[in-house]
Design a protein around this motif. Sequence first.
Motif, PDB file in Angstrom:
ATOM      1  N   GLN A  76       0.671  -1.264  -0.108  1.00 47.89           N
ATOM      2  CA  GLN A  76       0.061  -0.089  -0.012  1.00 47.89           C
ATOM      3  C   GLN A  76       0.985   1.450  -0.152  1.00 47.89           C
ATOM      4  O   GLN A  76       0.630   2.349  -0.535  1.00 47.89           O
ATOM      5  CB  GLN A  76      -0.858  -0.061   1.232  1.00 47.89           C
ATOM      6  CG  GLN A  76      -1.986  -1.124   1.009  1.00 47.89           C
ATOM      7  CD  GLN A  76      -2.740  -1.087  -0.064  1.00 47.89           C
ATOM      8  OE1 GLN A  76      -3.421  -0.131  -0.260  1.00 47.89           O
ATOM      9  NE2 GLN A  76      -2.738  -2.188  -0.942  1.00 47.89           N
ATOM     10  N   GLU A  77       2.083   1.302   0.627  1.00 45.81           N
ATOM     11  CA  GLU A  77       2.915   2.453   0.551  1.00 45.81           C
ATOM     12  C   GLU A  77       3.514   2.584  -0.585  1.00 45.81           C
ATOM     13  O   GLU A  77       3.538   3.778  -1.002  1.00 45.81           O
ATOM     14  CB  GLU A  77       4.141   2.142   1.795  1.00 45.81           C
ATOM     15  CG  GLU A  77       4.858   3.244   1.671  1.00 45.81           C
ATOM     16  CD  GLU A  77       6.225   2.869   2.812  1.00 45.81           C
ATOM     17  OE1 GLU A  77       7.069   3.869   2.933  1.00 45.81           O
ATOM     18  OE2 GLU A  77       6.087   1.921   3.549  1.00 45.81           O
ATOM     19  N   HIS A  78       3.933   1.828  -1.404  1.00 48.24           N
ATOM     20  CA  HIS A  78       4.613   1.639  -2.660  1.00 48.24           C
ATOM     21  C   HIS A  78       3.920   1.636  -3.856  1.00 48.24           C
ATOM     22  O   HIS A  78       3.981   2.251  -4.866  1.00 48.24           O
ATOM     23  CB  HIS A  78       5.773   0.791  -2.697  1.00 48.24           C
ATOM     24  CG  HIS A  78       6.898   1.006  -1.765  1.00 48.24           C
ATOM     25  ND1 HIS A  78       8.023   1.679  -1.965  1.00 48.24           N
ATOM     26  CD2 HIS A  78       7.024   0.471  -0.538  1.00 48.24           C
ATOM     27  CE1 HIS A  78       8.630   1.866  -1.054  1.00 48.24           C
ATOM     28  NE2 HIS A  78       8.304   0.881  -0.099  1.00 48.24           N
ATOM     29  N   TYR A  79       2.755   0.905  -3.858  1.00 46.15           N
ATOM     30  CA  TYR A  79       1.863   0.526  -5.013  1.00 46.15           C
ATOM     31  C   TYR A  79       0.397   0.744  -4.859  1.00 46.15           C
ATOM     32  O   TYR A  79      -0.387  -0.122  -5.087  1.00 46.15           O
ATOM     33  CB  TYR A  79       2.356  -0.465  -5.573  1.00 46.15           C
ATOM     34  CG  TYR A  79       3.600  -0.969  -5.991  1.00 46.15           C
ATOM     35  CD1 TYR A  79       4.471  -0.174  -6.905  1.00 46.15           C
ATOM     36  CD2 TYR A  79       4.452  -1.902  -5.500  1.00 46.15           C
ATOM     37  CE1 TYR A  79       5.717  -0.227  -7.137  1.00 46.15           C
ATOM     38  CE2 TYR A  79       5.828  -1.961  -5.814  1.00 46.15           C
ATOM     39  CZ  TYR A  79       6.273  -1.348  -6.826  1.00 46.15           C
ATOM     40  OH  TYR A  79       7.583  -1.433  -7.203  1.00 46.15           O
ATOM     41  N   PRO A  80      -0.162   1.826  -4.216  1.00 44.79           N
ATOM     42  CA  PRO A  80      -1.370   2.056  -3.789  1.00 44.79           C
ATOM     43  C   PRO A  80      -2.419   1.801  -5.108  1.00 44.79           C
ATOM     44  O   PRO A  80      -3.528   1.438  -4.872  1.00 44.79           O
ATOM     45  CB  PRO A  80      -1.450   3.422  -3.165  1.00 44.79           C
ATOM     46  CG  PRO A  80      -0.582   4.131  -3.902  1.00 44.79           C
ATOM     47  CD  PRO A  80       0.780   2.998  -3.958  1.00 44.79           C
ATOM     48  N   GLY A  81      -1.854   2.086  -6.164  1.00 40.65           N
ATOM     49  CA  GLY A  81      -2.792   1.793  -7.550  1.00 40.65           C
ATOM     50  C   GLY A  81      -3.078   0.624  -7.972  1.00 40.65           C
ATOM     51  O   GLY A  81      -3.809   0.542  -8.951  1.00 40.65           O
TER      52      GLY A  81
END
Length: 490
Positions: A76-81
Amino acid sequence: MQQFDVVIMGAGFGGSLTALLLDRVGLSVAIVDRGTHPRFAIGESSTPAAGYLLRSLSEQYDLPQFQPFCKHGTWQEHYPGLACGIKRGFSYFSHEPQHNFKAKPSHGSELLVTANLSDSLADTHWYRADVDNFFAEEVQKSKVVYLDQSEVTLERSDGWEITGTRKGEPIALQAAFVIDATGAAGIVPNTLGIERQTEFLTKSSAVYGHFASVVSWAEVLDQSHIDRSDYPFDCDRAALHQVLHEGWMWQLRFNNGITSAGFVLKEDQQTGGAEDVWRQMLEGYPSIAAQFADASLVAPESGLVSTNRLQRGWKKCAGENWALLPHTAGFIDPLHSTGIAHTLCGIERLVAALEQFWGKEELTSVMVDYSDSIQAELSLIDSLVAGCYLSLPHFDLFTASTLFYFAAATGFEHLRCSEGKQPLFLCADDTEFRQAVREWIHLLEQGADEIPQAIERAELLLKPWNRVGLFQPAIPNMYYYTAAPETEPR
């Protein structure tokens, strides 16, 4: 004709990751895929073992972009998309046909097994359309030649020739070695005429799809005034299993509003088309029907997927200049969420072998060992799953059968994380453990009429591998933590 050390057939996450790893060790690589990304796929539920394996590979081969996928918090921190689901563990709920779900005393119809200490350290469900696309995009940023939308045929001589068309243009590749990551398509073993594996203990088929507006199971329980206060985690933040007389149902929730759901049924339980089977199963289990009352199918566009028998395999998984990734080598059943971790385990072993023995005579014998290891792992998965099917519809026996899997999984995690060893997946190289599983299967096949005594026997059989208090939780059927020790990220 372009020449490569390795050509990989199939650009799912397994094929793409293998291509990047082999590029890192200095081999020239091309990857060929019939389709394009993003696309619908299942095989979505990760496990602690998958996280350990992916983290190890990304560190060893300097691919830091994959580290965040190992845990929900870093994802979630690095790739929330990129869509994913939070997975704190496994949850199971036992149903009686034509009756609403009922909680029995001492959680006799519920089982929750925690795999992670917190939401941030949780495993994930991989929304494969997003994840596979991410892996493929990383391939396209590298030196690997990426050829999607390609229709090809293979021919083997001293090496391999791969010829065909891509977007109407001819392509021609030569490879010293070919890796098959096409899954059920099995282009390499079909080309070579490898004999199919047909003897399996497990016999099941499936109907599945992706849905929107599926009511959470927790909401159904709350509406029925079923107490959830003993649950070690939110039962929907899990690989949720609805355990049925005919088989079981998976429910995996993603953070984009989509739920992956499928009925997996014993071989003689599926009759009719996909829509008919789906309707019949919902009609038989009213609490599950309540979840899907307003749900709509969103993928695949062609409608619900209905399979023939799920179990498949090849009697040879590698040779002098070819190898199959685990999901191509065979598949048993999704019951224990073994797919992602098993794929990563096979990739780790195969890439290490090619790195160490490339251009050496020993590679041929090493490929024999690789083939044997994959076969052993699939055989163990078959036994672990078959024991659960044999236990239906006695949930106490089913629970005991699942603990054989959890003993194998936690044993594998312990050996890797605490002892620095590299056992076969789920400790498939432990002959004594395999014998214990066989004894349990034999007991079930004979008919375990005295269920308490059978469960005592299961506990005794698993005693040497019971590192995490299986069979004796403080609250019946509620396991608060079972994976190898971890700490919160700083």
